[in-house]
Scaffold this motif. Sequence first.
Motif, PDB file in Angstrom:
ATOM      1  N   HIS A 116       0.848  -1.187   0.000  1.00  0.00           N
ATOM      2  CA  HIS A 116       0.000   0.000   0.000  1.00  0.00           C
ATOM      3  C   HIS A 116       0.884   1.237   0.000  1.00  0.00           C
ATOM      4  CE1 HIS A 116       1.038   0.430   4.242  1.00  0.00           C
ATOM      5  NE2 HIS A 116       0.720  -0.847   4.380  1.00  0.00           N
ATOM      6  N   GLY A 165      -5.284   6.367  -1.370  1.00  0.00           N
ATOM      7  CA  GLY A 165      -5.826   5.158  -0.755  1.00  0.00           C
ATOM      8  C   GLY A 165      -4.736   4.105  -0.755  1.00  0.00           C
ATOM      9  N   ALA A 166      -5.061   2.899  -0.371  1.00  0.00           N
ATOM     10  CA  ALA A 166      -4.051   1.831  -0.302  1.00  0.00           C
ATOM     11  C   ALA A 166      -3.308   1.696  -1.628  1.00  0.00           C
ATOM     12  CB  ALA A 166      -4.707   0.512   0.079  1.00  0.00           C
ATOM     13  N   HIS A 222     -15.342   5.115  -4.196  1.00  0.00           N
ATOM     14  CA  HIS A 222     -14.615   3.875  -3.896  1.00  0.00           C
ATOM     15  C   HIS A 222     -15.169   3.147  -2.674  1.00  0.00           C
ATOM     16  CE1 HIS A 222     -11.736   4.814  -7.008  1.00  0.00           C
ATOM     17  NE2 HIS A 222     -11.690   6.043  -6.539  1.00  0.00           N
ATOM     18  N   ARG A 223     -16.205   3.704  -2.061  1.00  0.00           N
ATOM     19  CA  ARG A 223     -16.887   3.076  -0.921  1.00  0.00           C
ATOM     20  C   ARG A 223     -15.943   2.717   0.232  1.00  0.00           C
ATOM     21  NH1 ARG A 223     -21.738   4.124  -0.637  1.00  0.00           N
ATOM     22  NH2 ARG A 223     -22.130   2.261   0.575  1.00  0.00           N
ATOM     23  N   PRO A 224     -15.140   3.683   0.686  1.00  0.00           N
ATOM     24  CA  PRO A 224     -14.255   3.391   1.827  1.00  0.00           C
ATOM     25  C   PRO A 224     -15.059   3.288   3.118  1.00  0.00           C
ATOM     26  CG  PRO A 224     -14.176   5.713   1.323  1.00  0.00           C
ATOM     27  CD  PRO A 224     -15.039   5.072   0.256  1.00  0.00           C
ATOM     28  N   GLU A 225     -14.436   2.735   4.129  1.00  0.00           N
ATOM     29  CA  GLU A 225     -15.043   2.731   5.468  1.00  0.00           C
ATOM     30  C   GLU A 225     -14.997   4.145   6.051  1.00  0.00           C
ATOM     31  OE1 GLU A 225     -13.533  -0.290   8.291  1.00  0.00           O
ATOM     32  OE2 GLU A 225     -12.366  -0.980   6.577  1.00  0.00           O
ATOM     33  N   MET A 233      -3.677   2.057   7.026  1.00  0.00           N
ATOM     34  CA  MET A 233      -3.165   1.168   5.973  1.00  0.00           C
ATOM     35  C   MET A 233      -2.489  -0.053   6.589  1.00  0.00           C
ATOM     36  SD  MET A 233      -4.075   2.372   3.051  1.00  0.00           S
ATOM     37  CE  MET A 233      -5.577   2.806   3.922  1.00  0.00           C
ATOM     38  N   ASN A 258      -4.909  -2.704   7.292  1.00  0.00           N
ATOM     39  CA  ASN A 258      -5.694  -3.155   6.128  1.00  0.00           C
ATOM     40  C   ASN A 258      -7.104  -2.575   6.103  1.00  0.00           C
ATOM     41  OD1 ASN A 258      -3.823  -4.647   4.730  1.00  0.00           O
ATOM     42  ND2 ASN A 258      -4.242  -6.509   5.879  1.00  0.00           N
ATOM     43  N   ARG A 259      -7.259  -1.346   6.539  1.00  0.00           N
ATOM     44  CA  ARG A 259      -8.570  -0.704   6.541  1.00  0.00           C
ATOM     45  C   ARG A 259      -8.861  -0.103   5.179  1.00  0.00           C
ATOM     46  NH1 ARG A 259     -10.113   1.163  11.643  1.00  0.00           N
ATOM     47  NH2 ARG A 259     -12.060   1.713  10.622  1.00  0.00           N
ATOM     48  N   ARG A 260     -10.125  -0.051   4.820  1.00  0.00           N
ATOM     49  CA  ARG A 260     -10.559   0.585   3.564  1.00  0.00           C
ATOM     50  C   ARG A 260     -10.736   2.070   3.834  1.00  0.00           C
ATOM     51  NH1 ARG A 260     -15.182  -2.369   3.557  1.00  0.00           N
ATOM     52  NH2 ARG A 260     -16.243  -0.524   2.794  1.00  0.00           N
ATOM     53  N   LEU A 304      -9.557   6.236   2.711  1.00  0.00           N
ATOM     54  CA  LEU A 304      -9.003   7.191   1.759  1.00  0.00           C
ATOM     55  C   LEU A 304      -8.673   8.469   2.512  1.00  0.00           C
ATOM     56  CD1 LEU A 304     -11.458   7.041  -1.285  1.00  0.00           C
ATOM     57  CD2 LEU A 304      -9.181   6.052  -1.122  1.00  0.00           C
TER      58      LEU A 304
END
Length: 125
Positions: free
Chosen positions: A11, A36-37, A63-66, A110, A113-115, A117
């Motif tokens: 990432h 992002g990653a 991108h539908r991040p958390e 990152m 491993n979180r979603r 941005l």
Amino acid sequence: MQLTEHRPGDHHIIRQAAADLIVVDDQRFTRSLIVGARLLESDWPVSSYDDLDASMIEPLLRHRPEVVLLAMGETQCFPPIELQREFLRAGVGLECMTVPAAARTFNVLMSENRRALAGFILKPR
């Protein structure tokens, strides 16, 4: 607790951050960008919260991040409430931070491993 081994290249990593400069991996940026990653959009045409509208936050939501880290300057501030509601409607968490704080937080997210941005609004030089 799940442990995950991360290797270089998994990432993006933010190596340096200031109100007018971000170094992602080995690339220097002096204009606003989204990271992002594995995403790097270096042409985000935003120079202040006044520039933000639905079309400017769309790249953050698409991108539908958390969670989205929205960063500007060295003093924490917030976008208009109408834009904050857009994140809520989309089910995306919004954290408003300074650029240095968002860079540190991005690297931690990152590593987990979180979603996530980060939208960095940089001061023009």
